[in-house]
Motif scaffolding. Structure first.
Motif, PDB file in Angstrom:
ATOM      1  N   SER A  53      34.638 -23.381  16.218  1.00 34.55           N
ATOM      2  CA  SER A  53      35.615 -22.460  15.670  1.00 34.55           C
ATOM      3  C   SER A  53      34.969 -21.169  15.171  1.00 34.55           C
ATOM      4  CB  SER A  53      36.404 -23.139  14.550  1.00 34.55           C
ATOM      5  OG  SER A  53      35.491 -23.626  13.598  1.00 34.55           O
ATOM      6  N   GLU A  54      33.635 -21.101  15.212  1.00 38.11           N
ATOM      7  CA  GLU A  54      32.989 -19.829  14.894  1.00 38.11           C
ATOM      8  C   GLU A  54      32.608 -19.096  16.169  1.00 38.11           C
ATOM      9  OE1 GLU A  54      30.105 -19.769  11.862  1.00 38.11           O
ATOM     10  OE2 GLU A  54      31.357 -20.888  10.475  1.00 38.11           O
ATOM     11  N   GLN A  58      36.605 -16.482  20.795  1.00 38.51           N
ATOM     12  CA  GLN A  58      37.955 -16.336  20.237  1.00 38.51           C
ATOM     13  C   GLN A  58      38.354 -14.871  20.049  1.00 38.51           C
ATOM     14  OE1 GLN A  58      38.545 -19.714  17.017  1.00 38.51           O
ATOM     15  NE2 GLN A  58      36.474 -18.930  16.980  1.00 38.51           N
ATOM     16  N   ARG A 158      34.864  -2.064  15.453  1.00 44.90           N
ATOM     17  CA  ARG A 158      34.481  -2.367  14.073  1.00 44.90           C
ATOM     18  C   ARG A 158      34.520  -3.875  13.831  1.00 44.90           C
ATOM     19  NH1 ARG A 158      31.441  -0.138  10.383  1.00 44.90           N
ATOM     20  NH2 ARG A 158      32.505   1.873  10.510  1.00 44.90           N
ATOM     21  N   GLN A 159      35.512  -4.540  14.418  1.00 40.88           N
ATOM     22  CA  GLN A 159      35.619  -5.980  14.210  1.00 40.88           C
ATOM     23  C   GLN A 159      34.413  -6.717  14.799  1.00 40.88           C
ATOM     24  OE1 GLN A 159      38.297  -8.775  16.274  1.00 40.88           O
ATOM     25  NE2 GLN A 159      39.291  -9.026  14.301  1.00 40.88           N
ATOM     26  N   THR A 162      31.403  -6.183  12.670  1.00 41.30           N
ATOM     27  CA  THR A 162      31.468  -6.964  11.440  1.00 41.30           C
ATOM     28  C   THR A 162      31.128  -8.430  11.717  1.00 41.30           C
ATOM     29  OG1 THR A 162      33.153  -5.437  10.657  1.00 41.30           O
ATOM     30  CG2 THR A 162      32.925  -7.486   9.431  1.00 41.30           C
ATOM     31  N   LEU A 163      31.602  -8.937  12.852  1.00 40.71           N
ATOM     32  CA  LEU A 163      31.283 -10.324  13.217  1.00 40.71           C
ATOM     33  C   LEU A 163      29.778 -10.493  13.438  1.00 40.71           C
ATOM     34  CD1 LEU A 163      34.223 -11.083  15.682  1.00 40.71           C
ATOM     35  CD2 LEU A 163      33.767 -12.269  13.534  1.00 40.71           C
ATOM     36  N   GLN A 167      25.914  -2.892  10.989  1.00 41.07           N
ATOM     37  CA  GLN A 167      26.506  -1.874  10.117  1.00 41.07           C
ATOM     38  C   GLN A 167      26.386  -0.526  10.787  1.00 41.07           C
ATOM     39  OE1 GLN A 167      24.006  -2.793   6.839  1.00 41.07           O
ATOM     40  NE2 GLN A 167      24.931  -4.820   6.688  1.00 41.07           N
TER      41      GLN A 167
ATOM     42  N   LEU B  87      35.676 -18.442  12.077  1.00 38.17           N
ATOM     43  CA  LEU B  87      35.110 -17.158  12.489  1.00 38.17           C
ATOM     44  C   LEU B  87      35.688 -16.029  11.637  1.00 38.17           C
ATOM     45  CD1 LEU B  87      33.409 -15.686  14.762  1.00 38.17           C
ATOM     46  CD2 LEU B  87      35.562 -15.451  15.999  1.00 38.17           C
ATOM     47  N   TYR B  88      36.969 -16.168  11.255  1.00 33.00           N
ATOM     48  CA  TYR B  88      37.670 -15.075  10.584  1.00 33.00           C
ATOM     49  C   TYR B  88      37.922 -15.284   9.090  1.00 33.00           C
ATOM     50  CZ  TYR B  88      38.605 -13.244  15.262  1.00 33.00           C
ATOM     51  OH  TYR B  88      38.483 -12.736  16.525  1.00 33.00           O
ATOM     52  N   TRP B 118      38.458  -9.948   5.277  1.00 31.61           N
ATOM     53  CA  TRP B 118      38.495  -8.616   5.885  1.00 31.61           C
ATOM     54  C   TRP B 118      39.176  -8.671   7.257  1.00 31.61           C
ATOM     55  CZ3 TRP B 118      36.423  -6.577  10.392  1.00 31.61           C
ATOM     56  CH2 TRP B 118      36.358  -5.190  10.481  1.00 31.61           C
ATOM     57  N   PHE B 119      38.913  -9.735   8.010  1.00 32.63           N
ATOM     58  CA  PHE B 119      39.500  -9.854   9.353  1.00 32.63           C
ATOM     59  C   PHE B 119      41.022  -9.995   9.275  1.00 32.63           C
ATOM     60  CE2 PHE B 119      35.131 -11.388   9.763  1.00 32.63           C
ATOM     61  CZ  PHE B 119      34.687 -10.578  10.789  1.00 32.63           C
ATOM     62  N   GLU B 198      37.680  -0.275   5.784  1.00 32.06           N
ATOM     63  CA  GLU B 198      37.213  -0.570   7.142  1.00 32.06           C
ATOM     64  C   GLU B 198      35.689  -0.784   7.172  1.00 32.06           C
ATOM     65  OE1 GLU B 198      36.867   2.735   9.674  1.00 32.06           O
ATOM     66  OE2 GLU B 198      35.908   1.469  11.168  1.00 32.06           O
ATOM     67  N   PHE B 200      33.260  -1.322   4.692  1.00 33.46           N
ATOM     68  CA  PHE B 200      32.868  -1.605   3.299  1.00 33.46           C
ATOM     69  C   PHE B 200      31.358  -1.711   3.139  1.00 33.46           C
ATOM     70  CE2 PHE B 200      31.814  -6.099   3.807  1.00 33.46           C
ATOM     71  CZ  PHE B 200      32.442  -6.387   5.006  1.00 33.46           C
ATOM     72  N   LYS B 201      30.654  -1.927   4.240  1.00 33.74           N
ATOM     73  CA  LYS B 201      29.206  -2.077   4.154  1.00 33.74           C
ATOM     74  C   LYS B 201      28.529  -1.037   5.044  1.00 33.74           C
ATOM     75  CE  LYS B 201      27.546  -6.366   3.426  1.00 33.74           C
ATOM     76  NZ  LYS B 201      27.008  -7.697   3.660  1.00 33.74           N
ATOM     77  N   PRO B 241      32.631 -10.476   4.870  1.00 37.53           N
ATOM     78  CA  PRO B 241      33.895 -10.233   5.573  1.00 37.53           C
ATOM     79  C   PRO B 241      34.783 -11.467   5.742  1.00 37.53           C
ATOM     80  CG  PRO B 241      32.032 -10.113   7.085  1.00 37.53           C
ATOM     81  CD  PRO B 241      31.462 -10.176   5.704  1.00 37.53           C
TER      82      PRO B 241
END
Lengths: 214, 263
Positions: A53-54, A58, A158-159, A162-163, A167, B87-88, B118-119, B198, B200-201, B241
């Protein structure tokens, strides 16, 4: 919607497995090999859905590559994926980061190279159009099979960053401050290795990727 | 040109569907406030001493409430507590809710939604036809405060520092209840919750940890206001996040010409 689907499929698979198991149980020792095979397959699916699930498979984003083809991370399921984030206008560290990715890739055996892909995601959603990415890939002599230089919407980029833990920040001169990171996803889409920086020995990383494809 | 009866009806149906799609977007932006372009001084400037330029955008008047977030969950079940992949979001996601579609209690409906990753905040804003504000947009809006005197500004900042040092508790007030409003009418940017942005880091985050020396090294004048801002920046950089606290929520921003219909 995709997560809902995954959940529904998981529930379906779980209940189907239960029903099959119950049916087999009632049949006594169950000589029906077809059923057993189905069950194995279903359990396989089932455990993949739950224990990963990580998984970045997905991520629903549809990326567009330098050939204007669409790409999703889940397209690479079953194979490792090298992910790197960069931008085309970058003249400082990015060529080094992309060249480092190439060094990593080209040090792998030909057989391994054929079993994995590279996803190079640009931060610069404004300037790095598929055409610009094509030009960049050709300039870097990396317009190769298995190499995807991609773009998407700003929020999708951006998503993913972040994953991955990348940065970045756009500067007013159109350049980006960003971390230098190469990420290796395993066959299931899980982050299995992070290679930070633009210098240093890659031997262990090469060895690691080779072990993933074995 | 004359349309056949059939074509006319098809067109009406399509128009109806398009309008229906448009409605939630329009509704969301009803409560968004126009922030004109301008500039502000950040504690993390690109060039020391130079202000950040910010384009005009729209920002939600208040933070997203439990009630609003509930609507999102009803329409997007994949973001419900029992469905969201790790994951989220971590296990703290909406932990204080009774279950998937039941916020804490009736009284909490108008409080800001917190314990949202965040997601998930991103997904909510996307669903509303917007996005999370960028760090610079949020800071720019938050700094558009008018004070009658330096004394008042300093008093405000001192209170803020006190508030930031206690943000690990749980929100107990409705949105709009702080009485703090910026120049354009955006409410509760301070004093209610911390908010996701958006980016933050920013890339510098690795070099900075929360200590007094760091705050001192951050750019800014020697005012209490800069000090409060530094604390806010550093706190925000420490966020993860996938996780969120009972004091971390969000509001959405919108591009001026953002309109899903144009695509």
């Amino acid at each position: 919607m995709k997560f809902l689907k995954v959940t529904l499929i998981t529930i379906l698979v779980l209940s189907a497995t239960a029903v099959t198991a119950a049916a087999q149980h009632s049949q006594g020792d169950g000589h029906d090999h077809g059923h057993e095979h189905d069950m194995e397959q279903m359990q396989q699916l089932d455990s993949d859905a739950i224990s990963h699930s990580e998984s970045l498979h997905q991520v629903p984003t549809t990326w567009i590559n330098q050939n204007s083809d669409t790409v999703q991370i889940k397209d690479f399921a079953g194979q490792p994926l090298i992910v790197v984030m960069f931008y085309g206008k970058c003249t400082e560290t990015c060529p080094m980061l992309i060249q480092r990715t190439w060094k990593l890739y080209s040090s792998l055996s030909e057989e391994t190279q054929g079993k994995l892909n590279v996803l190079a995601v640009s931060f610069d959603y404004k300037n790095d159009t598929p055409d610009a990415l094509k030009e960049y890939a050709e300039y870097e002599q990396l317009d190769l099979p298995g190499w995807h230089f991609v773009t998407a919407d700003q929020t999708d980029i951006r998503q993913l960053a972040t994953l991955l833990g990348v940065q970045y920040r756009e500067r007013s001169d159109g350049h980006f401050d960003h971390s230098n990171l190469i990420t290796i996803l395993d066959n299931y889409g899980n982050i299995s290795r992070r290679i930070e920086g633009i210098i240093g020995d890659l031997d262990e990383d090469i060895h690691f990727i080779e072990s993933l494809t074995r | 040109m004359k349309l056949s009866f059939n074509t006319y009806h098809k067109l009406t149906a399509i128009l109806g569907i398009l309008l229906a799609i448009q409605l939630p977007v329009l509704h969301a932006q009803d409560h968004a406030i126009m922030i004109p372009e301008g500039s502000f001084h950040s504690v993390l400037p690109e060039i020391v001493g130079e202000p950040h330029q910010v384009d005009a955008f729209k920002l939600d008047e208040t933070a997203v409430t439990n009630r609003e977030y509930l609507e999102f969950l009803k329409e997007n079940p994949e973001w419900q507590r029992s469905s969201i992949p790790s994951l989220y979001a971590g296990s703290d996601y909406l932990r204080h809710w009774k279950d998937d579609l039941n916020p804490e209690n009736e009284e909490s409906l108008n409080r800001p939604v917190t314990r949202v990753s965040w997601f998930a905040a991103n997904a909510y804003c996307g669903w509303q036809g917007g996005r999370l504000p960028s760090l610079n947009e949020w800071e720019y809006a938050a700094q558009a405060m008018d004070f009658d005197s330096n004394l008042e500004a300093n008093r405000f900042s001192s209170n803020l520092i006190g508030w930031y040092s206690a943000v690990d508790t749980k929100v107990k007030s409705d949105v709009g209840s702080t009485g703090i409003e910026n120049r354009y009418g955006v409410e509760d940017l301070f004093g209610l919750i911390m908010e996701w942005v958006e980016d933050f880091k920013p890339p510098i985050a690795d070099d900075i940890s929360l200590d007094c020396g760091t705050v001192g090294r951050m750019q800014g004048d020697a005012s209490v206001y800069s000090y409060a801002m530094s604390i806010r920046y550093i706190t925000r950089m420490s966020f993860k996040p996938t996780s969120s606290t009972g004091m971390l929520g969000f509001r959405c921003a919108y591009d001026l010409n953002s309109n899903k219909m144009e695509i």
